[in-house]
Each structure stands twice: as structure tokens, then as C-alpha cells.
Design an enzyme around this catalytic site. Structure first.
Site, short mmCIF file in Angstrom:
data_model
loop_
_atom_site.label_atom_id
_atom_site.label_comp_id
_atom_site.label_asym_id
_atom_site.label_seq_id
_atom_site.Cartn_x
_atom_site.Cartn_y
_atom_site.Cartn_z
N HIS A 126 -11.13 -3.00 -3.37
CA HIS A 126 -11.09 -3.93 -4.51
C HIS A 126 -12.48 -4.26 -5.05
O HIS A 126 -13.33 -3.38 -5.18
CB HIS A 126 -10.33 -5.21 -4.12
CG HIS A 126 -8.91 -4.98 -3.73
ND1 HIS A 126 -8.09 -4.06 -4.34
CD2 HIS A 126 -8.16 -5.55 -2.75
CE1 HIS A 126 -6.89 -4.09 -3.79
NE2 HIS A 126 -6.90 -4.97 -2.81
N THR A 135 -3.85 2.55 2.30
CA THR A 135 -4.39 3.83 1.87
C THR A 135 -5.84 3.96 2.30
O THR A 135 -6.29 5.03 2.71
CB THR A 135 -4.28 3.97 0.34
OG1 THR A 135 -2.91 3.88 -0.03
CG2 THR A 135 -4.84 5.30 -0.12
N ALA A 136 -6.57 2.85 2.22
CA ALA A 136 -7.97 2.87 2.64
C ALA A 136 -8.09 3.36 4.08
O ALA A 136 -8.95 4.20 4.40
CB ALA A 136 -8.58 1.48 2.50
N SER A 169 0.84 -1.19 0.00
CA SER A 169 0.00 0.00 0.00
C SER A 169 0.87 1.24 0.00
O SER A 169 1.93 1.28 0.64
CB SER A 169 -0.90 0.00 1.23
OG SER A 169 -1.57 1.24 1.34
#
Length: 277
Positions: free
Chosen positions: A152, A108-109, A55
């Protein structure tokens, strides 16, 4: 050469040509397929292979040992993480003090979620529970968790779990910054020939675009039983111009995300110049 990336359709699509020996001059690859939370940990512990997908949120912990490749990763627009609930509520205040499942605390999420929550959830959320991303939607559906942060292909499948969208963090980020969303990065050990690795990675991306049928069996083999139309939607969303070359917008997005996260104490401070060399 050893490489680790996820079994998700965008990664297998990107690396199909290189994995199958179709890139002239590129070394043979020994592939480990692993969830992003695993590769983030491997890189941070110094135990990762020569090349791996992590990430962007994990970069501050690894940039002394690994260089960011300017290609092969996942950035984009309209492809951000989603915050899902079961009750259909759209008021972020409802998350105050609640339990929220996330796929990783070095994703990142997660950074986007925490930056968004700091602006929108009075008093902040309660407990953060890390679980594999494929377990999050069932956990929300079964009332084991109050809300879930998903990534995703969950963008395309969450209605089948009876879940509702509270917010699209990608839309929030884009409206707030005007920049694409930095999701997954390809990194290589600084002791390697990073320039050549970038060239071979870009060649694999370009081969995938030029021969879209060639990778289909390989993509489906690793796509966790997703329907072909879902895998194609996933590829179309996450493999784009930023996969071939980060460009100035890509670097600006990465810099903005990590600078903001550092200011909030979500990642350690680091030399931003390391992102380009």
C-alpha cells in the site's frame, strides 16, 4: 447488505458511490472497515459478510463459498510489494536465516515474497513474523526485525523511516511473467446475485472516475491521516483498468500466481475453473 473492505484510499474511492447511495438499484450497504488479514480470516472461516475484499492469495480457501467478481479489486503494474531493510543492502542472500515481517501469510505480498525468496535467498529466510502492515516499517527501523515486506502507501513513505529498498517484488513478478500483479480481490457469496453485484461494483468504479472530487472527503476520513497527495498517488496506482474489468490479462495473472503458489505448497490445490464462475 453487509460488505467489508479496508480503509485504504483505493477501496474507499472505489466504493464511495455505492456506500453513499449513488448507484441506482443497488442495495444499501452496511460497511465494516477492516485490514485485509482480518477479511481473509473472516472469509476462510465462513463468517464473512455477503461481499468483501480479500487478498487474491486467500482465494483457494474460499472459492467454494465465494465467487470472484470481475471488477472492484486491485491489480496493476508498478504497484508490487517491497522488501525493505535498514542497512541499505541489496543482496538477497543477506536474508538467509533472518527474521522477516509480513502483513499476512495469506496475502499476495507473502506469496510473491516466498516465490522470489525460493529463487534468490540461499537456504531460505528464517522466521516469518506476521504483524499489521503499519507496524512493519517502525519495527525494521527500530531493529526489532531484519527486513519487512510492505504494501500500500508504504511504497511512498518508507524513506521517511530511514529504510532502503532491497527489491520491488512487483518488478520481479512483471519481468518474470509479463503479467500484472494480483493484489486485492472482491468476492461475493455464491448464494447472492453475483452478476448484479458485479454491475453495481463496476458502476461505483465508473462513478468514482467520473466524479473524482466527490469521494475526497470520504477517502481522507478513512486514510489514517495520510497527506492528500499520498492518498491520490495511492488511488492513481491501484485503481486502473483492471479495477473496472479483470480481462484476460487479469485472469492470467491470478491463475499464474495461484498455480505457482500451489506448486510450492503455499496454497491448497483447487479447481482453477472456479475463478471464472
Amino acid at each position: 447488505m453487509n460488505i467489508a473492505f479496508s480503509p485504504c484510499p483505493n477501496d474507499t474511492f472505489v466504493f464511495h458511490a455505492w456506500v453513499h447511495g449513488l448507484i441506482p438499484g443497488a442495495p444499501e450497504l452496511n460497511v465494516t472497515y477492516a485490514d485485509i488479514d482480518i477479511t481473509n480470516t473472516l472469509a476462510a472461516n465462513g463468517e464473512g459478510p455477503e461481499v468483501l475484499k480479500i487478498s487474491y492469495a486467500a482465494l483457494p480457501w474460499v472459492l467454494k463459498d465465494y465467487a470472484l467478481l470481475p471488477c472492484g479489486g486491485a491489480l496493476g503494474r508498478g504497484c508490487g510489494p517491497l522488501v525493505l531493510t535498514k542497512d541499505g543492502g541489496s543482496d538477497p542472500a543477506a536474508l538467509s536465516g533472518k527474521r522477516v515481517a509480513v502483513p499476512s501469510e495469506r496475502s499476495t505480498a507473502y506469496l510473491l515474497f516466498r516465490l522470489w525468496a525460493a529463487q534468490n535467498v540461499p537456504g531460505g529466510v528464517g522466521e516469518i513474523v506476521v504483524m499489521p502492515f503499519h507496524e512493519i516499517m517502525p519495527a525494521v527501523r527500530d531493529d526489532k526485525i531484519d527486513a519487512g515486506l510492505v504494501i500500500h502507501e508504504a511504497r511512498f513513505t518508507y524513506p521517511t523511516y530511514g529504510l532502503s529498498l532491497m527489491t520491488d517484488l512487483g518488478s520481479w513478478w512483471e519481468s518474470d511473467t509479463g503479467l500484472p500483479i494480483p493484489l486485492g480481490a472482491i468476492i461475493a457469496r455464491r448464494s447472492m446475485d453475483v452478476k448484479s453485484l458485479a454491475q453495481w461494483t463496476r458502476a461505483s468504479v465508473e462513478y468514482a472516475w467520473a466524479h473524482p472530487e466527490a469521494s475526497k472527503a470520504y477517502v481522507l476520513e478513512h486514510s489514517q491521516e495520510l497527506a492528500p497527495e499520498v492518498t491520490q498517488a495511492h488511488i492513481d496506482l491501484y485503481v486502473n483498468k483492471f479495477t473496472a474489468d479483470l480481462g484476460e490479462d487479469g485472469y492470467a495473472a491470478i491463475t499464474s500466481l495461484l498455480h505457482r503458489a500451489a506448486q510450492e505448497g503455499l496454497v491448497p490445490e483447487f479447481d482453477l475453473a472456479l475463478l471464472r464462475g
